[in-house]
Design an enzyme around this catalytic site. Structure first.
Site, PDB file in Angstrom:
ATOM      1  N   LYS A   1      -8.390  -6.793   2.276  1.00  0.00           N
ATOM      2  CA  LYS A   1      -9.052  -7.907   1.742  1.00  0.00           C
ATOM      3  C   LYS A   1     -10.409  -7.780   1.352  1.00  0.00           C
ATOM      4  O   LYS A   1     -11.143  -6.865   2.180  1.00  0.00           O
ATOM      5  CB  LYS A   1      -9.038  -9.239   2.493  1.00  0.00           C
TER       6      LYS A   1
ATOM      7  N   GLY B   1      -3.576  -2.890   6.135  1.00  0.00           N
ATOM      8  CA  GLY B   1      -3.130  -2.410   4.964  1.00  0.00           C
ATOM      9  C   GLY B   1      -2.536  -1.032   5.116  1.00  0.00           C
ATOM     10  O   GLY B   1      -2.264  -0.356   3.883  1.00  0.00           O
TER      11      GLY B   1
ATOM     12  N   LYS C   1       6.314  -6.252  12.888  1.00  0.00           N
ATOM     13  CA  LYS C   1       6.474  -7.176  11.809  1.00  0.00           C
ATOM     14  C   LYS C   1       7.986  -7.593  11.608  1.00  0.00           C
ATOM     15  O   LYS C   1       8.396  -8.574  11.126  1.00  0.00           O
ATOM     16  CB  LYS C   1       6.099  -6.332  10.652  1.00  0.00           C
TER      17      LYS C   1
ATOM     18  N   LYS D   1      11.676  -7.219  -0.486  1.00  0.00           N
ATOM     19  CA  LYS D   1      11.586  -7.205  -1.914  1.00  0.00           C
ATOM     20  C   LYS D   1       9.989  -7.351  -2.212  1.00  0.00           C
ATOM     21  O   LYS D   1       9.266  -7.951  -1.543  1.00  0.00           O
ATOM     22  CB  LYS D   1      12.319  -8.463  -2.314  1.00  0.00           C
TER      23      LYS D   1
ATOM     24  N   LYS E   1       7.478  -0.957   4.372  1.00  0.00           N
ATOM     25  CA  LYS E   1       6.341  -1.281   5.458  1.00  0.00           C
ATOM     26  C   LYS E   1       6.519  -0.890   6.968  1.00  0.00           C
ATOM     27  O   LYS E   1       7.907  -0.982   7.563  1.00  0.00           O
ATOM     28  CB  LYS E   1       6.313  -2.766   5.677  1.00  0.00           C
TER      29      LYS E   1
ATOM     30  N   ARG F   1      -4.808 -12.497  16.582  1.00  0.00           N
ATOM     31  CA  ARG F   1      -6.333 -12.003  17.146  1.00  0.00           C
ATOM     32  C   ARG F   1      -7.068 -13.159  16.213  1.00  0.00           C
ATOM     33  O   ARG F   1      -6.555 -13.678  15.188  1.00  0.00           O
ATOM     34  CB  ARG F   1      -6.460 -10.529  16.869  1.00  0.00           C
TER      35      ARG F   1
ATOM     36  N   ILE G   1       7.420  -9.009  -4.222  1.00  0.00           N
ATOM     37  CA  ILE G   1       7.075 -10.227  -4.645  1.00  0.00           C
ATOM     38  C   ILE G   1       5.951  -9.856  -5.654  1.00  0.00           C
ATOM     39  O   ILE G   1       4.878  -9.310  -5.309  1.00  0.00           O
ATOM     40  CB  ILE G   1       6.580 -11.304  -3.864  1.00  0.00           C
TER      41      ILE G   1
ATOM     42  N   VAL H   1     -10.985 -11.200  10.678  1.00  0.00           N
ATOM     43  CA  VAL H   1     -12.323 -10.792   9.965  1.00  0.00           C
ATOM     44  C   VAL H   1     -13.077 -12.019   9.284  1.00  0.00           C
ATOM     45  O   VAL H   1     -13.935 -12.525   9.342  1.00  0.00           O
ATOM     46  CB  VAL H   1     -12.130  -9.522   9.031  1.00  0.00           C
TER      47      VAL H   1
HETATM   48  P1  ADP Z   1      -8.039  -9.182   8.594  1.00  0.00           P
HETATM   49  O1  ADP Z   1      -6.953 -10.205   7.827  1.00  0.00           O
HETATM   50  O2  ADP Z   1      -8.548  -9.917   9.720  1.00  0.00           O
HETATM   51  O3  ADP Z   1      -9.091  -8.613   7.822  1.00  0.00           O
HETATM   52  P2  ADP Z   1      -6.770  -6.704   8.496  1.00  0.00           P
HETATM   53  O4  ADP Z   1      -5.528  -6.391   8.759  1.00  0.00           O
HETATM   54  O5  ADP Z   1      -7.629  -6.306   7.409  1.00  0.00           O
HETATM   55  O6  ADP Z   1      -7.098  -8.276   8.938  1.00  0.00           O
HETATM   56  O7  ADP Z   1      -7.508  -5.832   9.859  1.00  0.00           O
HETATM   57  C1  ADP Z   1      -8.874  -6.241  10.417  1.00  0.00           C
HETATM   58  C2  ADP Z   1      -9.619  -4.952  11.136  1.00  0.00           C
HETATM   59  O8  ADP Z   1      -8.435  -4.529  12.060  1.00  0.00           O
HETATM   60  C3  ADP Z   1      -9.648  -4.022  10.093  1.00  0.00           C
HETATM   61  O9  ADP Z   1     -10.928  -3.068  10.581  1.00  0.00           O
HETATM   62  C4  ADP Z   1      -8.509  -2.837  10.225  1.00  0.00           C
HETATM   63  O10 ADP Z   1      -8.702  -1.656   9.979  1.00  0.00           O
HETATM   64  C5  ADP Z   1      -8.238  -3.165  11.584  1.00  0.00           C
HETATM   65  N1  ADP Z   1      -6.826  -3.126  12.070  1.00  0.00           N
HETATM   66  C6  ADP Z   1      -5.861  -4.038  11.742  1.00  0.00           C
HETATM   67  N2  ADP Z   1      -4.693  -4.050  12.268  1.00  0.00           N
HETATM   68  C7  ADP Z   1      -4.646  -2.838  13.043  1.00  0.00           C
HETATM   69  C8  ADP Z   1      -3.902  -1.928  13.868  1.00  0.00           C
HETATM   70  N3  ADP Z   1      -2.631  -2.338  13.948  1.00  0.00           N
HETATM   71  N4  ADP Z   1      -4.312  -1.065  14.465  1.00  0.00           N
HETATM   72  C9  ADP Z   1      -5.637  -0.534  14.158  1.00  0.00           C
HETATM   73  N5  ADP Z   1      -6.666  -1.307  13.411  1.00  0.00           N
HETATM   74  C10 ADP Z   1      -6.144  -2.312  12.940  1.00  0.00           C
HETATM   75  P1  ADP Z   2      -1.048  -5.736   7.158  1.00  0.00           P
HETATM   76  O1  ADP Z   2      -0.499  -5.838   8.596  1.00  0.00           O
HETATM   77  O2  ADP Z   2      -1.725  -4.251   6.844  1.00  0.00           O
HETATM   78  O3  ADP Z   2      -2.211  -6.813   6.731  1.00  0.00           O
HETATM   79  P2  ADP Z   2       0.788  -7.139   5.662  1.00  0.00           P
HETATM   80  O4  ADP Z   2       2.097  -7.216   5.704  1.00  0.00           O
HETATM   81  O5  ADP Z   2       0.096  -8.472   5.891  1.00  0.00           O
HETATM   82  O6  ADP Z   2       0.185  -6.047   6.144  1.00  0.00           O
HETATM   83  O7  ADP Z   2       0.622  -6.896   4.089  1.00  0.00           O
HETATM   84  C1  ADP Z   2      -0.692  -6.563   3.328  1.00  0.00           C
HETATM   85  C2  ADP Z   2      -0.933  -6.981   1.952  1.00  0.00           C
HETATM   86  O8  ADP Z   2       0.194  -6.257   1.223  1.00  0.00           O
HETATM   87  C3  ADP Z   2      -0.660  -8.259   1.776  1.00  0.00           C
HETATM   88  O9  ADP Z   2      -1.836  -9.384   1.765  1.00  0.00           O
HETATM   89  C4  ADP Z   2      -0.010  -8.343   0.219  1.00  0.00           C
HETATM   90  O10 ADP Z   2      -1.179  -8.234  -0.575  1.00  0.00           O
HETATM   91  C5  ADP Z   2       0.869  -7.243   0.316  1.00  0.00           C
HETATM   92  N1  ADP Z   2       2.257  -7.421   0.393  1.00  0.00           N
HETATM   93  C6  ADP Z   2       2.826  -7.312   1.694  1.00  0.00           C
HETATM   94  N2  ADP Z   2       4.171  -7.608   1.521  1.00  0.00           N
HETATM   95  C7  ADP Z   2       4.166  -7.705   0.352  1.00  0.00           C
HETATM   96  C8  ADP Z   2       5.606  -8.201  -0.472  1.00  0.00           C
HETATM   97  N3  ADP Z   2       6.657  -8.160   0.059  1.00  0.00           N
HETATM   98  N4  ADP Z   2       5.412  -8.404  -1.754  1.00  0.00           N
HETATM   99  C9  ADP Z   2       4.216  -8.179  -2.361  1.00  0.00           C
HETATM  100  N5  ADP Z   2       2.955  -7.955  -1.744  1.00  0.00           N
HETATM  101  C10 ADP Z   2       3.166  -7.623  -0.344  1.00  0.00           C
HETATM  102 MG    MG Z   3      -1.859  -8.919   7.039  1.00  0.00          MG
END
Ligand code: ADP
Ligand code: ADP
Ligand code: MG
Length: 474
Positions: free
Chosen positions: A237, A165, A115, A201, A158, A292, A203, A295
């Site tokens: 989500k 998540g 990231k 930050k 993060k 990728r 948001i 979902v």
């Molecule tokens: P999406 O937006 O596709 O829902 P998610 O971040 O929720 O993306 O991840 C989709 C699936 O992939 C979930 O089952 C989550 O647990 C898995 N996943 C996402 N990122 C990783 C990762 N870095 N390592 C292992 N599993 C992951």
């Molecule tokens: P993942 O790889 O687990 O999907 P993301 O960076 O996409 O991680 O963040 C997952 C969720 O966390 C976002 O969809 C949002 O709801 C929250 N989030 C992430 N970064 C921020 C931020 N800077 N401020 C507020 N919410 C955040």
């Molecule tokens: Mg994400």
């Protein structure tokens, strides 16, 4: 076209990929663990390959999977989502073995999977990102506190390699900074074998808006509009909507241009998603790129009419993208609800078990992507998502009606699921008005909790116990 594709995944996404293969007249190879031997993807695939006794290892072992692809004479590997789908080493090994990885190149995965590296690439290309830092691991607590003060609370920590998540902590006050930072590092190390943690930050009350990208190997890059994924629990989500019911045409156009620029900056190929946060003033910030299939890809398929998995396969096969941005128009609104085998009354703990009744919803504009069937036993080792209900209608309001109808029609017995909770969301006036952001579910969790009703099978079991007791007492 490929003759045979190995699917390095399981569950509903493996089933979805098999369907795309069948549509394209490609043979599919299902790999499976012992725990998955009765899974639908194993029953549906053209060929099967028992990859390991262990429930997890086989889906995560790059060498074993490549060996399976060789043994089954597969030409390409589709990684699905989760597992090894965003693992650059796996993609590299697949390429080195002379096979095709259905996704972007390993260089792109490595760059965007981190990231922090992705943020830096975006900054270098003039794309707005949330104000934030480099990894903090080498700094003292004093220095980290200073940075947080400068950014201003609340801040979000993060994991650079995080996903799904996981490896995320929101910090509202300085007293919590140290413990959150330690917890975040620990979680990052456990799940991602990398404890780099950076700060952004936080948001407040943003919407999560993401753009679907398709790019071929020849520089043609388009987006397939956006999805609103603000309905989340613990950063995961639960419900997604396409297009966003609240977005103006102007904002959509501007964000679309930036999403395509972000993908181009990364030399992106195949399908991917650019995730943004949008604040109250319609400022938008790049958050991350998922390299990728997502979902929630199905809602984009429903509104655009394009089969995204099919497109992934065709792009990997070297086809030129025969679509331009003007070909992409939204037809109506689509909503996806993720059905999880979880007990909402017990902090959403997973509820694996045997499905005694299974009647998925049908009828016009209702699609169910799942690997469930009657008498199937959900193994306890995997993700709790068991089905996705995807509906479509001409307006957002009608799509909510349709989702409500479909969820009520969905009868799953034997295990607890999140369906009653999702039904309550459909009945919520703020959800229906499009009046929500990423804090929606957390704020309404109590209000949306369904009444505790006993599953029929539990009632039957309870009656049986009572009867036995009654006769024993006699
Ligand atoms: P999406 O937006 O596709 O829902 P998610 O971040 O929720 O993306 O991840 C989709 C699936 O992939 C979930 O089952 C989550 O647990 C898995 N996943 C996402 N990122 C990783 C990762 N870095 N390592 C292992 N599993 C992951
Ligand atoms: P993942 O790889 O687990 O999907 P993301 O960076 O996409 O991680 O963040 C997952 C969720 O966390 C976002 O969809 C949002 O709801 C929250 N989030 C992430 N970064 C921020 C931020 N800077 N401020 C507020 N919410 C955040
Ligand atoms: Mg994400």
């Amino acid at each position: 076209m490929f003759k045979r594709i190995l699917i390095a995944n399981r569950g509903e996404i493996a089933v979805r990929i098999i369907r795309a293969c069948n549509d394209l007249k490609i043979e599919s190879v299902a790999i499976y663990s012992r725990a998955d031997r009765d899974s639908l993807h194993v029953k549906m695939a053209t060929h099967t390959y028992a990859i390991s006794e262990d429930p997890i290892k086989g889906y995560l072992d790059a060498d074993l999977i490549i060996q399976a692809a060789k043994a089954t004479e597969s030409e390409a590997i589709h990684p699905g989502y989760g597992f090894l789908s965003e693992n650059a080493t796996f993609a590299k090994k697949v390429e080195e073995a002379g096979l095709i990885f259905i996704g972007p190149s390993h260089e792109v995965i490595a760059k965007m999977g981190d990231k922090n590296a992705a943020r830096n690439l975006m900054i270098a290309n003039g794309i707005p990102v949330v104000p934030g830092t480099e990894p903090l691991n080498s700094l003292s607590l004093y220095e980290i506190k200073k940075i947080a003060q400068k950014i201003g609370y609340p801040v979000i920590l993060k994991a650079s390699s995080g996903g799904g998540g996981r490896g995320i902590r929101v910090v509202f006050k300085e007293e919590d900074l140290q413990s959150s930072f330690e917890a975040c590092k620990r979680e990052a190390l456990t799940f991602f074998k990398d404890d780099d943690v950076f700060m952004e930050k936080y948001i407040q009350n943003p919407r999560h808006i993401e753009f679907q990208i398709l790019a071929d190997n020849y520089g043609n890059t388009i987006h397939l509009l956006e999805r609103d994924c603000s309905i989340q629990r613990r950063h995961q989500k639960l419900i997604e909507i396409a297009p966003s019911p609240t977005m103006s045409t102007d904002l959509r156009r501007r964000m679309g241009v930036v999403a395509v620029a972000a993908a181009k900056a990364a030399n992106y190929t195949n399908a991917g998603t650019v995730e943004f946060l949008v604040d109250d003033y319609n400022n938008f910030y790049f958050m991350e790129m998922n390299t990728r299939i997502q979902v929630e890809h199905g809602i984009t398929e429903e509104i655009t009419g394009f089969d995204l998995i099919g497109r992934q396969i065709r792009i990997a096969n070297g086809e030129i993208l025969d679509l331009s941005q003007n070909d992409i128009q939204a037809q109506g609104f689509a909503i996806e609800a993720r059905i999880n085998a979880e007990d909402v009354h017990n902090d959403f703990v997973p509820t694996p078990g045997t499905i005694s009744t299974y009647y998925p919803p049908l009828g016009p504009f209702v699609r169910v992507d799942s690997y469930m069937y009657k008498n199937f036993t959900i193994p306890p080792f995997y993700d709790s998502m068991i089905a996705k209900v995807i509906v479509k209608a001409t307006s957002y309001d009608l799509a909510v009606n349709k989702l409500y109808r479909a969820l009520n029609e969905f009868k799953i017995r034997g295990i607890k699921t999140t369906i009653p909770f999702l039904i309550n969301i459909c009945n919520d006036k703020d959800f229906r008005k499009g009046n929500f952001d990423t804090s929606y579910l957390e704020n309404k969790l109590e209000e949306l909790m369904p009444e505790i009703t006993k599953d029929e099978s539990e009632i039957v079991a309870a009656i049986a116990v009572a009867l036995v007791k009654h006769f024993e007492e006699d």
